[in-house]
Design an enzyme around this catalytic site. Sequence first.
Site: not given
Ligand code: MSP
Length: 635
Positions: A294, A128, A17, A20, A145, A125, A142, A297
């Site tokens: 925020k 997390c 999304h 990311h 979550h 959790c 948490c 997903k």
């Molecule tokens: N797999 C772990 C990260 C491991 S790194 C060694 C993880 N994955 S995640 O799919 O949950 O991705 C989290 C990251 O996605 C956030 O740190 C950020 O980079 C990005 N984002 C996810 N949602 C976001 C927003 N709503 N806004 C901005 N960035 C976001 O955590």
Amino acid sequence: MTTYITTPIFYVNAQPHLGHAYSTIVADTYARFKRLSGDNVRFQTGTDEHGDKIVQAAEGAGESPQSYVDRISALFRDSWPPLEIEPDNFIRTTDHDHIKNVQAILQKVHDQGDIYFSEYEGLYCQGCERFLTEKELIEGNCPDHLKPPAKIREQNYFFKMGTYQEWLIDHINSNPDFITPARYKNEMLSFLSEPLEDLCISRPTSRLTWGIPLPFDDKFVTYVWFDALINYLTGLGYPDDEKFATYWPVAEHVIAKDILKPHAIFWPTMLKAMGLEPYKKLHVHGYWNMGEAKMSKSLGNVVGPKEMVEEFGADVVRYFLLRDMSFGLDSSFSAEAVVGRQNSDLANDLGNLFSRSLTMVGKFMDGRVPEPGEPRQIDTALAGACTAMVETYSKEMTDFRFHLALQAVWEVVGKANKYIVENAPWDMVKDEEQKRHLGTVFYYLLESLRIIALAVEPIMPSAAAKMRAGLGVDNRGDLATLAAWGRLAPGTAITKPEPLFPRMEKKKGGQQPAKKEKNPAKGKEKAPEGLITFEEFGRVELRVAEIIGAEKIKKSDRLLKLTVRAPEERVIVAGIAEHYQPEDLPGRRVIIVANLKPAKLMGVPSQGMVLAAKDGDRLVLAQVPAEVAVGSRVA
Ligand code: MSP
């Protein structure tokens, strides 16, 4: 110089999304900027594919974990090219070399006595995928979550993270740029002011099998974070590949604040235990929100990168995300805001500047870059503004303040537009004396455009390529050389440009790009009589503007013509002539409605409205202090 920049590796438990996409666009833009600055750059992204969450998602989809992770990982990989994101490496934690690497590291750290076996009872959790401390809970839940963690007692392996606490505090204190912006550094220092517990790094296979088996005990798999963080090394061929020696010393990670602790606490201590230097910098950004919530997903309010590109195109999406978020702070996403930026900053300011400049060169200069004559003050001022812009831009890009870098570029765009109006080439051509300067005017305009194209390149690669093609320049090389004034060769043929950015009409009704149904910001709900919804209010774009000029309008007692910066320059006609003298206005910072439909008042076109309070018979401008940046959103 060398640059190694990474994004988080994203969990494959759901589709990509906009959140990311933001981190990945940031890393790509930085990689492009560093390449432009002459660096040898490596940019890595990828997917995180082990752990509880993934198993559950695969089960939910009725697939085996392997076929599920293959499918979703491919979705991530395929999301990036349409956004013009070009990583040098896409890593997956299920790659064979990564699994081997994690096991070798575990073995080493175990052999040196930094991993021990123990029984542990804690609050786990699942969201997390880690144990939480009592202190982290909010009303027993948490904080991320919003569910109570489960009490789990089990035997596990632990990494002696606590041993490295003092070293880490020291390292953070003696390297001020290790974690930026500073608020996140301070948050971690405050967390480290309490004793640091050891880190549980295993999960029994009775509970989870989808993970990397511990090399020293096959009844356990590796905790997903210990596995995931190591991706940053595997992608460089650690330990033997030359890439590791080249890029690790300059590693910079981009993450959002949700995964600050694993990156700021677990990862540096893990590296220390491995006998490696920590990464150089951790760049932490905030969240993209939909309305108040925020984008995530689990909340089901996500905007997909694919839909965004289809709706707006890669350049506009990249520009919007980088321009509208102050790196480190949260920002709110709406399709209206994207359309607003597209129409004002892109189509109006830059697009118009480019097309009218080139069209006039076609008409008045036979479509060739003219030879400049002796510059006047007005010409050297524009050249000076370009040179100063490149300096500010480079500094802000280096420090991850993309919105300020772009603000600096758009100030020059505004100046170049004003330069056209002030010179009025269409009149100059009619006057023999003034005609002599016409070549200089167009040379200075085209050269400004070449430098603007250079600055825009890392953010909007396609628009920059169109600008280069129109200007007949290659602009290849390094920033310092290319940004020098005067490189544009007289005689170069100009090509009449296609529009850089089409204006986007706001569609009736569903202006939002395709979004899942649950989106709370999707202005379908109606406010009760007499009230407006948050969404409706959000459509009014209020901005801080600085008044830079004010004059009376002939035949009107009530109206003043104000020239303001917001940050682009625009004229606003305001009904305040009976309350303010024109000479008292320049320098004041006021609030304007920036997306009001343009109108003509007493023949003067007005783009927006200035807010003022009506106090009895008096009108008092709504002002903000001078330290508030011009162009800031007011909400
Ligand atoms: N797999 C772990 C990260 C491991 S790194 C060694 C993880 N994955 S995640 O799919 O949950 O991705 C989290 C990251 O996605 C956030 O740190 C950020 O980079 C990005 N984002 C996810 N949602 C976001 C927003 N709503 N806004 C901005 N960035 C976001 O955590």
